[in-house]
Design an enzyme around this catalytic site. Sequence first.
Site, PDB file in Angstrom:
ATOM      1  N   ASP A 177      -0.021  16.438  27.247  1.00 52.04           N
ATOM      2  CA  ASP A 177       0.041  17.122  28.535  1.00 52.04           C
ATOM      3  C   ASP A 177      -0.033  16.063  29.636  1.00 52.04           C
ATOM      4  OD1 ASP A 177      -0.867  18.613  30.970  1.00 52.04           O
ATOM      5  OD2 ASP A 177      -0.934  20.297  29.571  1.00 52.04           O
ATOM      6  N   ILE A 178       0.827  16.213  30.661  1.00 51.73           N
ATOM      7  CA  ILE A 178       0.855  15.194  31.718  1.00 51.73           C
ATOM      8  C   ILE A 178      -0.378  15.275  32.620  1.00 51.73           C
ATOM      9  CG2 ILE A 178       3.364  15.040  31.710  1.00 51.73           C
ATOM     10  CD1 ILE A 178       3.391  16.812  34.195  1.00 51.73           C
ATOM     11  N   HIS A 183       3.933  27.648  25.040  1.00 51.27           N
ATOM     12  CA  HIS A 183       3.320  26.364  24.710  1.00 51.27           C
ATOM     13  C   HIS A 183       1.833  26.558  24.447  1.00 51.27           C
ATOM     14  CE1 HIS A 183       3.191  26.788  29.126  1.00 51.27           C
ATOM     15  NE2 HIS A 183       2.094  26.045  29.113  1.00 51.27           N
ATOM     16  N   LEU A 184       1.393  25.968  23.355  1.00 51.70           N
ATOM     17  CA  LEU A 184      -0.008  26.030  22.941  1.00 51.70           C
ATOM     18  C   LEU A 184      -0.746  24.816  23.492  1.00 51.70           C
ATOM     19  CD1 LEU A 184      -2.386  27.071  21.128  1.00 51.70           C
ATOM     20  CD2 LEU A 184      -1.432  25.628  19.303  1.00 51.70           C
ATOM     21  N   HIS A 185      -1.857  25.059  24.194  1.00 54.14           N
ATOM     22  CA  HIS A 185      -2.722  23.976  24.660  1.00 54.14           C
ATOM     23  C   HIS A 185      -3.703  23.601  23.543  1.00 54.14           C
ATOM     24  CE1 HIS A 185      -1.675  23.806  28.982  1.00 54.14           C
ATOM     25  NE2 HIS A 185      -1.392  25.097  28.839  1.00 54.14           N
TER      26      HIS A 185
END
Length: 219
Positions: free
Chosen positions: A105-106, A174-176
Amino acid sequence: MAAVAVVVPDAADALVSASGESEAAGRESVSPISAPTLIAAVPPTPAPTVSAPSPPGPAAHPDPIPALAESSSGVDKKCIFCKIGNKEEPTDLLHWDEQFACFKDIRPGAPHHYLVVPRKHIGNCKSLKKEHIPIVQAMVTIGKSVLLQKGIDDLADVRLGFHWPPFSSVAHLHLHVLAPASQMGLVSRMIYRANSYWFITVEQLIEKLKSLPEDSSGS
């Protein structure tokens, strides 16, 4: 196994007559010895061999391919996650296969913060149906595998989940994957607060999908 003959003496050869009617006084008279009895020894019956039951193997998740094909509408050329997943955007991919991709993740909310996405376009977790549970399970498996590769072995100290629309920043499922969850800062704890109005954990999402009819999406 061959039979073995065992000689068993008759009880008569143990008897000694001491009768005084014998002509020679004091002479011992021994009873005649009867012929030995032969008994055939029966070979022992071997105990039946009992095989120990095989330990059950790990339960396999259902194949996510059919659900992924049904749920997706191909690749959205304008979607940044579609571009990353199909290597059209320069990104360091931590996992990449026929169906999924994983990358950092950015704006990390924890020391390890990764995103797992389908390579084909799926709008968000709210658009999923009951039959799409295998997609979520496959994404979780990939996320945990990446954590293990990065040396994170305490999978109990991990936050796995999705932002619930309209709070998702990118309209692509999207899965964190955040770890260690115990090291998340105050702001991150709010942004990725478990089971809040804006963030839903994997477990809660799966339970929500299980309660839906086969042809309904989450709401």
